[in-house]
Design a protein around this motif. Structure first.
Motif, PDB file in Angstrom:
ATOM      1  N   LEU A 241      44.177  45.041 109.030  1.00 40.63           N
ATOM      2  CA  LEU A 241      45.541  44.557 109.316  1.00 40.63           C
ATOM      3  C   LEU A 241      45.945  44.944 110.738  1.00 40.63           C
ATOM      4  N   GLN A 242      46.189  43.963 111.566  1.00 46.87           N
ATOM      5  CA  GLN A 242      46.589  44.223 112.951  1.00 46.87           C
ATOM      6  C   GLN A 242      48.084  44.052 113.140  1.00 46.87           C
ATOM      7  N   GLY A 243      48.581  44.644 114.210  1.00 43.01           N
ATOM      8  CA  GLY A 243      50.017  44.668 114.443  1.00 43.01           C
ATOM      9  C   GLY A 243      50.633  43.322 114.787  1.00 43.01           C
ATOM     10  N   PHE A 244      49.845  42.435 115.449  1.00 41.84           N
ATOM     11  CA  PHE A 244      50.471  41.219 115.975  1.00 41.84           C
ATOM     12  C   PHE A 244      50.911  40.238 114.895  1.00 41.84           C
ATOM     13  N   VAL A 245      50.416  40.399 113.658  1.00 37.73           N
ATOM     14  CA  VAL A 245      50.739  39.405 112.614  1.00 37.73           C
ATOM     15  C   VAL A 245      52.168  39.563 112.093  1.00 37.73           C
ATOM     16  N   LEU A 246      52.745  40.752 112.289  1.00 38.45           N
ATOM     17  CA  LEU A 246      54.085  40.991 111.759  1.00 38.45           C
ATOM     18  C   LEU A 246      55.128  40.191 112.522  1.00 38.45           C
ATOM     19  N   ASN A 247      56.123  39.724 111.789  1.00 39.96           N
ATOM     20  CA  ASN A 247      57.209  38.931 112.385  1.00 39.96           C
ATOM     21  C   ASN A 247      56.685  37.797 113.256  1.00 39.96           C
ATOM     22  N   ARG A 248      55.616  37.207 112.848  1.00 38.17           N
ATOM     23  CA  ARG A 248      55.057  36.083 113.615  1.00 38.17           C
ATOM     24  C   ARG A 248      54.756  34.923 112.668  1.00 38.17           C
ATOM     25  N   GLY A 418      42.345  31.465 111.776  1.00 40.31           N
ATOM     26  CA  GLY A 418      43.037  30.876 110.621  1.00 40.31           C
ATOM     27  C   GLY A 418      42.609  31.555 109.326  1.00 40.31           C
ATOM     28  N   ASP A 419      41.302  31.752 109.166  1.00 39.71           N
ATOM     29  CA  ASP A 419      40.795  32.399 107.947  1.00 39.71           C
ATOM     30  C   ASP A 419      41.315  33.836 107.838  1.00 39.71           C
ATOM     31  N   TYR A 420      41.348  34.518 108.975  1.00 40.19           N
ATOM     32  CA  TYR A 420      41.863  35.889 109.002  1.00 40.19           C
ATOM     33  C   TYR A 420      43.325  35.905 108.552  1.00 40.19           C
ATOM     34  N   LEU A 421      44.115  34.994 109.125  1.00 44.45           N
ATOM     35  CA  LEU A 421      45.540  34.961 108.786  1.00 44.45           C
ATOM     36  C   LEU A 421      45.743  34.635 107.308  1.00 44.45           C
ATOM     37  N   GLN A 422      44.882  33.800 106.744  1.00 50.21           N
ATOM     38  CA  GLN A 422      44.984  33.496 105.307  1.00 50.21           C
ATOM     39  C   GLN A 422      44.801  34.770 104.472  1.00 50.21           C
ATOM     40  N   THR A 423      43.809  35.586 104.828  1.00 49.84           N
ATOM     41  CA  THR A 423      43.562  36.795 104.020  1.00 49.84           C
ATOM     42  C   THR A 423      44.690  37.809 104.215  1.00 49.84           C
ATOM     43  N   VAL A 424      45.243  37.862 105.424  1.00 51.98           N
ATOM     44  CA  VAL A 424      46.361  38.776 105.677  1.00 51.98           C
ATOM     45  C   VAL A 424      47.584  38.325 104.878  1.00 51.98           C
ATOM     46  N   ASN A 425      47.777  37.013 104.832  1.00 48.62           N
ATOM     47  CA  ASN A 425      48.894  36.457 104.068  1.00 48.62           C
ATOM     48  C   ASN A 425      48.700  36.751 102.571  1.00 48.62           C
TER      49      ASN A 425
END
Ligand code: GP9
Ligand code: MN
Length: 624
Positions: A241-248, A418-425
């Motif tokens: 989990l990286q920091g940039f995904v928050l509030n984005r 995109g795949d990374y963001l899906q798993t983070v979501n």
């Protein structure tokens, strides 16, 4: 005329094989981007290879052709596997990987995605070499010449060249060998020596202590002291989990709606928190977090420090009658966890052996199932408890079935980002379900929920990923963003909402949480600082970047891959503008002091437990 009557024929063969190896070394060292003296580095490595052939020539009397061929194939294959490994990890295969070979099956999905046809070019000459070998080999030939010391003096001369050549490298690199100043074969030899040789760390202890003594002290009156006293504590170590995904958002959808909601209320949010893992990735994140000390520079910490009687956060909590438990939906001995957890202070470890592995995504049990199954345990645990979760769904290569994906993507569909963001979501939704379950069971109000990322998932050194993320962020994707992971402490009904911008790292978790619970850490055994009571930000990076790299409230400094200070880079974290390197020297020296002092503390202050399986011991030896 028999082979060995033809004087020098072995030498000719050794010369031909090593000429080919030299060419491949030049290609390989170019591939791993050695910029400083790359021809010299390749030369020093081919000298090592010639030494190996020469020793074989001296030792073996028969079947020399087979032996030379075998050596040539092995040394070529090593370049192939190093290239494969480098393409993902940006370093050479560490010898400590031998302790994890049993788990290759689990990561085979990841390995397959790394294979590229171009790497097989290392074997391009094999058909010709094999043809010549089968045509000319003399299997029955026996070397009848007497072994003379003179033959070995040649090898000695080669060793002297390697030794003095690499001494020069070490001096230029401030005393550190790296894969990029030693080159492949010499680094592997050094790595084996380092792992099994155990050099004692005593030389510079006073100098390191002096450097660290100049740090800014923490507030004398501790703010937030005891805020979590008596509360249950849930810690979620979130995979990649990286920091940039928050509030984005991505294509108009929030990536982490649940976490965004959390940081908007009742939460202390640390927005400049950095990963500090070593060879042990996830497990090192656990180690650093729970011990307030750095990961081993030699091996993954759970192997290197196996059997040590540490004094970790879970052990401190046990003194206060907390129940301690870990949940992880994977094999219990992955990263040597099963052996290490008793000495970290965990009463129970719930892994794939206890869990129903009903839904596998990627490496292990899905996060949703993990959280849901854990509720049965939490309900029964005596209170207060410390429950530590290690999630796994958002692990590389981020593959999920369509029905598990929560984001509808077009532009980013089938891209790694995109795949990374899906798993983070997905992870975010799983955390939402956990919170709902805690509320249903009446556990939510009296439980603090702490979350942090274990390490980066998207490596900025990978050109394709870098281009994708740079475009997505609208700014260059560099180490200061890559190593930034979120950290948050959600305290229901606390009315606390604060963003802490002081730079910190996983090493600061233990003292920060201990203060919140109202406990003290032993200063001489913990190098981290309480991030709620200091303004001075400083986080050390190592292994992924090389010793000496750091980030503070103003700048990021990344030591050059070859270890040479003058070849390094530094920039302002707010503006991205370059910083004069000399301005980073103090931080560089402090980073090195911190890493080695940490290793010294672990090796010398903590004792090896006599019975490794004796459970948790609270006895500590006094520091020197
Ligand atoms: C497996 C998991 C691996 O148990 O922790 O994660 P990694 O260290 O590869 O990120
Ligand atoms: Mn991980």
């Amino acid at each position: 005329m028999s082979l060995y009557e033809a004087k020098g024929s072995n030498k000719v063969k050794i010369a031909i094989y090593n000429l080919l190896i030299f060419i491949k070394l030049l290609v390989f060292h170019h591939f791993i981007d050695i910029q400083y003296r790359s021809i010299l580095v390749s030369l020093l490595n081919v000298i090592t290879s010639i030494s190996i052939f020469s020793i074989a020539n001296y030792l073996f009397r028969r079947r020399k052709d087979e032996i030379f061929m075998g050596l040539y194939m092995a040394l070529t294959a090593l370049l192939f596997f190093d290239s494969l490994y480098y393409s993902h990890f940006f370093t050479l295969i560490p010898i400590n990987a031998i302790y994890q070979v049993g788990h290759l099956g689990a990561v085979s999905g990841s390995v397959k995605t790394l294979l590229k046809p171009v790497y097989f070019l290392y074997f391009a000459d094999w058909p010709i070499v094999l043809y010549l070998y089968f045509k000319n080999r003399k299997t029955a030939a026996v070397d009848t010449r007497r072994r003379s010391p003179r033959q070995l003096s040649w090898v000695l001369l080669l060793f002297l060249c390697i030794f003095f050549g690499n001494q020069q490298v070490k001096i230029a690199a401030g005393g550190f060998y790296t894969p990029f100043n030693l080159g492949t074969y010499n680094y592997h030899i050094y790595d084996v020596y380092r792992l099994f040789g155990k050099t004692p760390l005593v030389d510079n202890v006073d100098a390191w202590m002096e450097i660290l003594e100049n740090e800014t002290p923490e507030n004398p009156i501790k703010r937030y002291h005891g805020l979590l006293e008596g509360k249950n504590i849930i810690v979620i170590q979130a995979e990649s989990l990286q920091g940039f995904v928050l509030n984005r958002e991505v294509e108009g959808q929030a990536i982490t709606p649940v976490l965004n909601q959390l940081i908007s209320k009742d939460t202390l949010y640390f927005s400049r928190y950095y990963e500090q893992v070593g060879w042990g990735n996830t497990s090192d994140a656990e180690f650093v977090t729970h011990n307030g000390l750095h990961a081993s520079t030699i091996n993954f910490s759970y192997k290197q420090y196996e059997g040590k009687q540490l004094f970790s956060l879970p052990m401190l909590l046990k003194q206060e009658d907390y129940e301690t438990i870990v949940f992880h939906g994977n094999e219990p001995d992955f990263w040597n966890r099963k052996s290490m957890y008793p000495t970290i202070g965990f009463d129970q470890f719930i892994s794939s052996e206890e869990l129903n592995m009903e839904e596998i995504i990627g490496l292990g049990l899905s996060d949703k199932s993990l959280f849901q199954q854990s509720m049965a345990y939490l309900k029964q645990l005596p209170k207060p408890f410390y429950s530590f979760y290690i999630t796994v769904t958002s692990h590389y290569p981020y593959v999920m079935a369509e029905e598990q994906k929560g984001l509808s993507l077009e532009k980013y569909e089938d891209t790694l980002l995109g795949d990374y963001l899906q798993t983070v979501n997905y992870l975010d939704a799983a955390i939402g379900e956990l919170i709902e379950a805690l509320k249903r069971e009446g556990l939510y109000e009296n439980t603090a929920i702490i979350l942090y990322g274990d390490h980066h998932g998207l490596d900025a050194r990978n050109e394709e990923i870098n281009a994708e993320v740079t475009e997505f962020l609208g700014k260059p994707y560099q180490e200061d963003e890559m190593y930034r992971v979120p950290m948050m402490i959600h305290i229901p009904q606390s009315n606390l909402k604060r963003e802490i911008k002081t730079v910190g790292g996983q090493i600061d978790f233990y003292p920060t949480i201990a203060n919140l619970i109202g406990l003290e850490t032993k200063d001489e055994n913990v190098l981290g600082k309480d991030l709620l009571n200091t303004k001075e930000g400083f986080a050390v990076q190592q292994v992924h970047t090389g010793k000496g790299s750091f980030i503070n409230n103003e700048m990021m400094f990344i030591i050059s891959k070859d270890g040479i200070f003058e070849n390094s880079k530094a920039w302002h974290i707010h503006t991205g503008e370059p910083v004069e390197l000399e301005e980073a020297r103090e931080g560089y020296e402090r980073a090195i002091a911190e890493i080695f002092l940490s290793e010294y503390i672990i090796e010398n202050v903590f004792q090896v437990s006599e019975e490794e399986d004796s459970g948790v011991s609270m006895e500590l030896q006094d520091g020197e």
